[in-house]
Motif scaffolding. Sequence first.
Motif, short mmCIF file in Angstrom:
data_model
loop_
_atom_site.label_atom_id
_atom_site.label_comp_id
_atom_site.label_asym_id
_atom_site.label_seq_id
_atom_site.Cartn_x
_atom_site.Cartn_y
_atom_site.Cartn_z
N TYR A 127 -7.04 10.57 -1.80
CA TYR A 127 -7.65 9.75 -2.85
C TYR A 127 -6.66 8.71 -3.36
N ALA A 128 -5.40 9.12 -3.52
CA ALA A 128 -4.35 8.16 -3.91
C ALA A 128 -4.19 7.08 -2.86
N GLY A 129 -4.34 7.46 -1.59
CA GLY A 129 -4.28 6.46 -0.52
C GLY A 129 -5.41 5.45 -0.61
N LEU A 130 -6.59 5.91 -1.02
CA LEU A 130 -7.72 4.99 -1.19
C LEU A 130 -7.43 4.00 -2.31
N TRP A 131 -6.93 4.50 -3.43
CA TRP A 131 -6.52 3.60 -4.52
C TRP A 131 -5.51 2.57 -4.00
N ALA A 132 -4.53 3.04 -3.24
CA ALA A 132 -3.46 2.16 -2.78
C ALA A 132 -3.99 1.07 -1.85
N VAL A 133 -4.85 1.44 -0.90
CA VAL A 133 -5.35 0.46 0.08
C VAL A 133 -6.22 -0.59 -0.59
N VAL A 134 -7.13 -0.17 -1.47
CA VAL A 134 -8.03 -1.12 -2.12
C VAL A 134 -7.25 -2.05 -3.04
N PHE A 135 -6.39 -1.49 -3.87
CA PHE A 135 -5.66 -2.32 -4.82
C PHE A 135 -4.66 -3.24 -4.12
N ALA A 151 0.83 -1.21 0.00
CA ALA A 151 0.00 0.00 0.00
C ALA A 151 0.87 1.26 0.00
N THR A 152 1.96 1.24 0.75
CA THR A 152 2.86 2.39 0.78
C THR A 152 3.50 2.61 -0.59
N ALA A 153 3.93 1.52 -1.22
CA ALA A 153 4.55 1.63 -2.55
C ALA A 153 3.56 2.21 -3.57
N LEU A 154 2.31 1.77 -3.52
CA LEU A 154 1.31 2.29 -4.45
C LEU A 154 0.99 3.75 -4.16
N TRP A 155 0.92 4.10 -2.88
CA TRP A 155 0.66 5.50 -2.53
C TRP A 155 1.81 6.40 -2.99
N MET A 156 3.03 5.92 -2.84
CA MET A 156 4.18 6.69 -3.32
C MET A 156 4.15 6.81 -4.85
N LEU A 157 3.73 5.73 -5.52
CA LEU A 157 3.66 5.74 -6.98
C LEU A 157 2.70 6.81 -7.49
N LEU A 158 1.58 7.00 -6.79
CA LEU A 158 0.61 8.02 -7.19
C LEU A 158 0.87 9.37 -6.53
N GLY A 159 1.41 9.36 -5.33
CA GLY A 159 1.61 10.59 -4.58
C GLY A 159 2.80 11.40 -5.04
N ALA A 160 3.90 10.75 -5.43
CA ALA A 160 5.09 11.49 -5.87
C ALA A 160 4.81 12.35 -7.10
N PRO A 161 4.13 11.82 -8.13
CA PRO A 161 3.79 12.69 -9.26
C PRO A 161 2.86 13.84 -8.87
N GLN A 162 1.98 13.61 -7.92
CA GLN A 162 1.11 14.70 -7.46
C GLN A 162 1.93 15.80 -6.81
N LEU A 163 2.97 15.42 -6.09
CA LEU A 163 3.86 16.43 -5.51
C LEU A 163 4.59 17.22 -6.59
N VAL A 164 4.96 16.52 -7.69
CA VAL A 164 5.59 17.22 -8.82
C VAL A 164 4.62 18.25 -9.40
N MET A 165 3.36 17.84 -9.56
CA MET A 165 2.34 18.76 -10.06
C MET A 165 2.15 19.95 -9.11
N PHE A 166 2.17 19.66 -7.81
CA PHE A 166 2.00 20.74 -6.83
C PHE A 166 3.15 21.73 -6.88
N LEU A 167 4.38 21.21 -6.94
CA LEU A 167 5.54 22.11 -6.97
C LEU A 167 5.53 22.97 -8.23
N GLY A 168 5.14 22.36 -9.35
CA GLY A 168 5.06 23.14 -10.58
C GLY A 168 4.02 24.23 -10.49
N ALA A 169 2.86 23.92 -9.92
CA ALA A 169 1.80 24.91 -9.77
C ALA A 169 2.19 25.97 -8.74
N ALA A 170 2.90 25.56 -7.67
CA ALA A 170 3.28 26.50 -6.62
C ALA A 170 4.29 27.52 -7.13
N PHE A 171 5.25 27.09 -7.93
CA PHE A 171 6.27 28.01 -8.44
C PHE A 171 5.72 28.96 -9.49
#
Length: 293
Positions: free
Chosen positions: A174-182, A133-153
Amino acid sequence: MSEPTGVIHDIGYQRYTGLRLGRRAVFGALYVHGVRTAFGLGRSAKAKIFPWLVVGIVLMVAGAVTAIGSQIGETLMTYAQFADSMSWLVIFFVAVAAPELVSRDLRSGVLPLYFSRPLPTADYPMAKLLALATALWMLLGAPQLVMFLGAAFTGNDMGAVWDELLDLVPGLLYAGLWAVVFASVGLLIASLTGKRAFAAGGIVAVFLMTTPIVGVLSILPAQAANQLAGIASPSTLVQGVGIWTMRDQVITDPDALGPDLGAFGPVYALVAALLVAACVALLLARYRKVAAR
């Protein structure tokens, strides 16, 4: 007649006198090793190809979405929509990672060695489940952080950054929900066989072959059947929970109504919770049976 003689050799065996860390350290070691295994770390170069290819794809998509959005001044994709759009890659990531986490141990017969230590039977599958679940959350969460940093700058002021952060947090949840279910569904299927190919095929089959059932139910004359169709597949079940809890982020186009859940939004959330609970209960029962052999 000569007397028998013998020689005692001191080869340096000594009792262990170091610190015994106990159950928590064993669980933590299993968890960390599981996360590393999901991404192929500490394994051969061949084992790293697929997980890091998936990581590269999701990061590249996130970077492209951020770059294009900053150029045209519009949000191409919300954080929740990003998780939805990457769901197919997540399925195949689970199909590769879950068998590596549990099927290999079943096939090699090392589980009795794990359970011979002061490790409760439930700790092994729970550590593996948490790792996946952690690996899946990181897989979806890391790109979201990239999107956030781009929008923040590219934001005009701190207010814009704060608004972006308020959008990011639900996206990460929401990414955590995907991760837990899958992770719950995938690990349960993988625990049923020691053959990784069979486990991977079973995971893909469960996720993909349930999608046509949703399509059939969604065209039935009964409106209730249409509104409840999404619970037939894990992917649409998660999307249904997202639509119910954060519709403005999952469906941003005012002309696209999206799936009609009617008054069954809470049912989607309840079914998702029951699905995870059932998978965890069956997973624990599976390893109690393995430990009893």
